[in-house]
Design an enzyme around this catalytic site. Structure first.
Site, mmCIF file in Angstrom:
data_model
loop_
_atom_site.group_PDB
_atom_site.id
_atom_site.type_symbol
_atom_site.label_atom_id
_atom_site.label_comp_id
_atom_site.label_asym_id
_atom_site.label_seq_id
_atom_site.Cartn_x
_atom_site.Cartn_y
_atom_site.Cartn_z
ATOM 1 N N ASP A 127 -8.191 34.190 -6.842
ATOM 2 C CA ASP A 127 -8.689 33.612 -8.091
ATOM 3 C C ASP A 127 -8.144 34.321 -9.314
ATOM 4 O O ASP A 127 -7.598 35.406 -9.231
ATOM 5 C CB ASP A 127 -10.213 33.762 -8.146
ATOM 6 N N LYS A 168 -5.121 29.128 -11.677
ATOM 7 C CA LYS A 168 -4.733 28.027 -12.550
ATOM 8 C C LYS A 168 -3.407 27.432 -12.111
ATOM 9 O O LYS A 168 -2.550 28.083 -11.545
ATOM 10 C CB LYS A 168 -4.676 28.464 -14.012
ATOM 11 N N MET A 177 -21.176 33.607 -16.786
ATOM 12 C CA MET A 177 -20.555 32.411 -17.375
ATOM 13 C C MET A 177 -21.351 31.885 -18.573
ATOM 14 O O MET A 177 -21.456 30.673 -18.762
ATOM 15 C CB MET A 177 -20.436 31.296 -16.314
HETATM 16 N N1 SAH Z 1 -18.537 35.833 -7.759
HETATM 17 C C1 SAH Z 1 -18.464 36.512 -9.029
HETATM 18 C C2 SAH Z 1 -18.931 35.667 -10.166
HETATM 19 C C3 SAH Z 1 -18.070 34.458 -10.419
HETATM 20 S S1 SAH Z 1 -18.571 33.519 -11.803
HETATM 21 C C4 SAH Z 1 -19.263 37.820 -8.937
HETATM 22 O O1 SAH Z 1 -20.013 38.022 -7.995
HETATM 23 O O2 SAH Z 1 -19.092 38.657 -9.811
HETATM 24 C C5 SAH Z 1 -17.553 34.221 -13.081
HETATM 25 C C6 SAH Z 1 -18.404 34.985 -14.047
HETATM 26 O O3 SAH Z 1 -18.675 36.269 -13.536
HETATM 27 C C7 SAH Z 1 -17.757 35.229 -15.376
HETATM 28 O O4 SAH Z 1 -17.873 34.124 -16.234
HETATM 29 C C8 SAH Z 1 -18.558 36.409 -15.880
HETATM 30 O O5 SAH Z 1 -19.807 35.992 -16.384
HETATM 31 C C9 SAH Z 1 -18.793 37.167 -14.603
HETATM 32 N N2 SAH Z 1 -17.795 38.216 -14.432
HETATM 33 C C10 SAH Z 1 -16.802 38.268 -13.532
HETATM 34 N N3 SAH Z 1 -16.102 39.416 -13.650
HETATM 35 C C11 SAH Z 1 -16.689 40.108 -14.660
HETATM 36 C C12 SAH Z 1 -16.455 41.376 -15.251
HETATM 37 N N4 SAH Z 1 -15.449 42.172 -14.840
HETATM 38 N N5 SAH Z 1 -17.247 41.766 -16.259
HETATM 39 C C13 SAH Z 1 -18.249 40.994 -16.688
HETATM 40 N N6 SAH Z 1 -18.520 39.792 -16.162
HETATM 41 C C14 SAH Z 1 -17.756 39.353 -15.157
#
Ligand code: SAH
Length: 540
Positions: free
Chosen positions: A39, A61, A175
């Site tokens: 991803d 993407k 998100m």
């Molecule tokens: N499966 C992922 C979440 C996917 S949804 C997990 O468990 O972390 C994607 C969202 O995760 C982003 O929009 C953001 O809100 C959050 N996110 C992912 N990486 C991040 C990071 N390094 N710092 C802060 N938020 C993060």
């Protein structure tokens, strides 16, 4: 023909960003992957764990910048596994926390493909943790809800479900940055006090993590003012106050160079270490390569390489002499056997390592990396024929105390003398020392050093007063910058700035050019120079 043994799909959580947060199980899966489907938010360092021949598929993407649709991803996983491949589906954070991992697992079940889930460190917990915010804390919060702040097409249903979770002590919203004004309004309408603390953590666990703290009343404005963008995690609740005491990762004293813009003048292919070390300490680095290496006039080099067997020793004084000499040797159609009868000396560990990368072992490396030590420790060289590849202006004059950061190329200069192209002439220390011990030394130009072509953006930053510190790792970088500056003198441009030089040879060259030198480390390495810069900043 029988069909191939069915493969397997591992749905692996890659963690939130810091590459150290991948699990051991995730690492093991990556190491045996035939295919990695990854991803957008995956740290590129993780992909380096996959075998070199693994197929890497970016579904973050497509060319039109939209993500690959979920059903195509599912199809891809199934197809590769049916073909017998070990497939790693590498997802940000945890695969089952808003990662659509559940949907992918359902598709695999439907297709009868074996699969395993490898949980990951979710950003929902890790981003707050790296901001110094525990999502639960005794007496402060005994529940935490992980909520999507994304308004899905399902509209109504989605909103109902998220507000029902809003009763938890701590709310972690993923998100949600784009919808923040709506989210805070709904929380206040649902009865959360407007003064409830809120933190927004952008790129949590990455070196450039940013955190903004406010309240339900003002966080939406603060996020806009600070320019916070996705990916970011929002934390709502009293636990946010703990950051004041528990902040660690992004503490100013851990990032002593934050707010400094530093110019890195090293040649492009040697710039990475200095840039990485500075950035890790919070500096913003602008790279302005001031000189570049280029192949020499091949005539003399080729002639000498054709009679390599006539030499007893081939002495390498820098990584560049190794790469340019050997690349040319192999380009001429020779292989390692051409070096069979010649003994190899390397001035220091980095040069020896460069030889090693060509499958060659140095017969000799001095205990200390100076010309004198190299010459004396090589033993009896009386009558020995020694070949010394060098640059057009750089002498084989190793500096004292070169550790792992062995300086490349090794520089020295003869005061007041100008060589061709306005660059400096050399002082052939090592050749002299070897000659004095009775060796028959021949030098040959293996590569040339010349001023680089200007990097317009970086030069503009320097001339526009946006740089606070300029670093030099060799006298030729000073000469190169002088050339890039054209009519302006080095002294003019550098006087208002902090000038850091890697060692005394470079510092002397700077002073010769009328430049005031502010920092020269005891240890003449990139690491030493960065440490010295930190001390300078702390003393201010
Ligand atoms: N499966 C992922 C979440 C996917 S949804 C997990 O468990 O972390 C994607 C969202 O995760 C982003 O929009 C953001 O809100 C959050 N996110 C992912 N990486 C991040 C990071 N390094 N710092 C802060 N938020 C993060």
């Amino acid at each position: 023909m029988s069909s191939p043994t069915p493969g397997i799909v591992y749905l692996v959580g890659g963690g939130p960003g810091d590459p150290g947060l991948l699990t051991l199980r995730g690492l093991a899966c990556l190491r045996r992957a035939d295919v990695v489907v990854f991803d957008r938010l995956i740290g590129r360092e993780l992909l380096a764990h996959a075998p070199a021949q693994a197929e890497l598929i970016d579904v973050g993407k497509e060319s039109d910048r939209h993500p690959v649709p979920q059903d195509r991803i599912n199809g891809l996983l199934v197809d590769r596994a049916v073909a017998g491949k070990v497939v790693v589906r590498l997802k940000g954070g945890d695969p089952f926390v808003f990662g659509r991992g559940g949907e992918e697992a359902e598709a695999l079940v439907a297709a009868g493909i074996p699969f395993e889930i490898v949980p990951g460190v979710t950003s929902a917990i890790a981003a707050p943790a790296y901001a110094g915010i525990p999502v639960t804390h005794r007496t402060v919060a005994c529940s935490a809800a992980i909520i999507t702040g994304h308004r899905s097409e399902s509209g109504q249903a989605e909103e109902c479900s998220w507000l029902s979770a809003a009763g938890a002590d701590t709310l972690v919203l993923l998100m949600g940055v784009a919808n923040l004004p709506r989210i805070v309004a709904q929380l206040v309408a649902a009865g959360r006090p407007a003064e409830t603390p809120v933190a927004v953590i952008q790129r949590g666990t990455f070196a450039d993590q940013r955190v903004v703290v406010g309240t339900l009343a003002d966080i939406a404005d603060r996020v806009v003012t600070e320019g916070i963008r996705s990916p970011a995690t929002i934390v709502v609740g009293e636990v946010v106050r703990l950051r004041e005491r528990l902040r660690w990762f992004d503490r100013p004293d851990r990032r002593p160079l934050a707010g400094l813009r530093v110019l890195n003048t090293r040649p492009r292919h040697e710039a990475a270490e200095l840039t990485a070390r500075l950035a890790a300490l919070g500096a913003e680095v602008v790279e302005l390569p001031c000189m570049e290496m280029a192949p020499p006039d091949f005539g003399p080099l080729d002639a000498v390489l054709q009679r390599l067997a006539a030499f007893d020793w081939l002495v390498f004084t820098s990584v560049n002499t190794v790469t340019f000499t050997l690349d040319r040797l192999f380009a001429l159609g020779y292989d390692a056997r051409a070096l069979g009868g010649v003994r190899l000396a390397a001035v220091g560990p980095a040069t020896a390592q460069a030889l090693h990368s060509y499958g060659l072992r140095a017969d000799f490396t001095p205990s200390r990396f100076t010309a004198a030590d190299l010459a004396t420790e090589m033993g009896d060289v009386a009558g020995a024929r020694v070949l010394l590849p060098r640059s057009n202006l750089i002498p084989p004059a190793p500096l004292p105390s070169q550790g792992r950061g062995e300086m490349l190329p090794l520089l020295s200069l003869r005061r007041g003398e100008k060589g061709d192209g306005g660059m400096r002439e050399v002082r052939p220390d090592l050749a002299d020392a070897l000659n004095a011990r009775g060796a028959i030394v021949e030098t040959v130009i293996a590569y040339t050093v010349r001023p680089a072509t200007a990097e317009p953006g970086a030069l503009a930053a320097l001339l526009g007063g946006q740089i606070q510190v300029v670093t030099f790792a060799s006298p030729s970088a000073l000469d190169g910058l002088a050339t890039l500056l054209g009519d302006r003198t080095l002294a003019d441009v550098l006087t208002p700035l902090c000038v850091a030089c890697i060692g005394p040879t470079t510092a002397d060259a700077a002073r010769d050019l009328g430049v005031r030198v502010d920092l020269t480390p005891e240890e003449h390495t990139v690491a030493g120079m960065v440490d010295e810069l930190v001390r300078w900043r702390q003393g201010k």
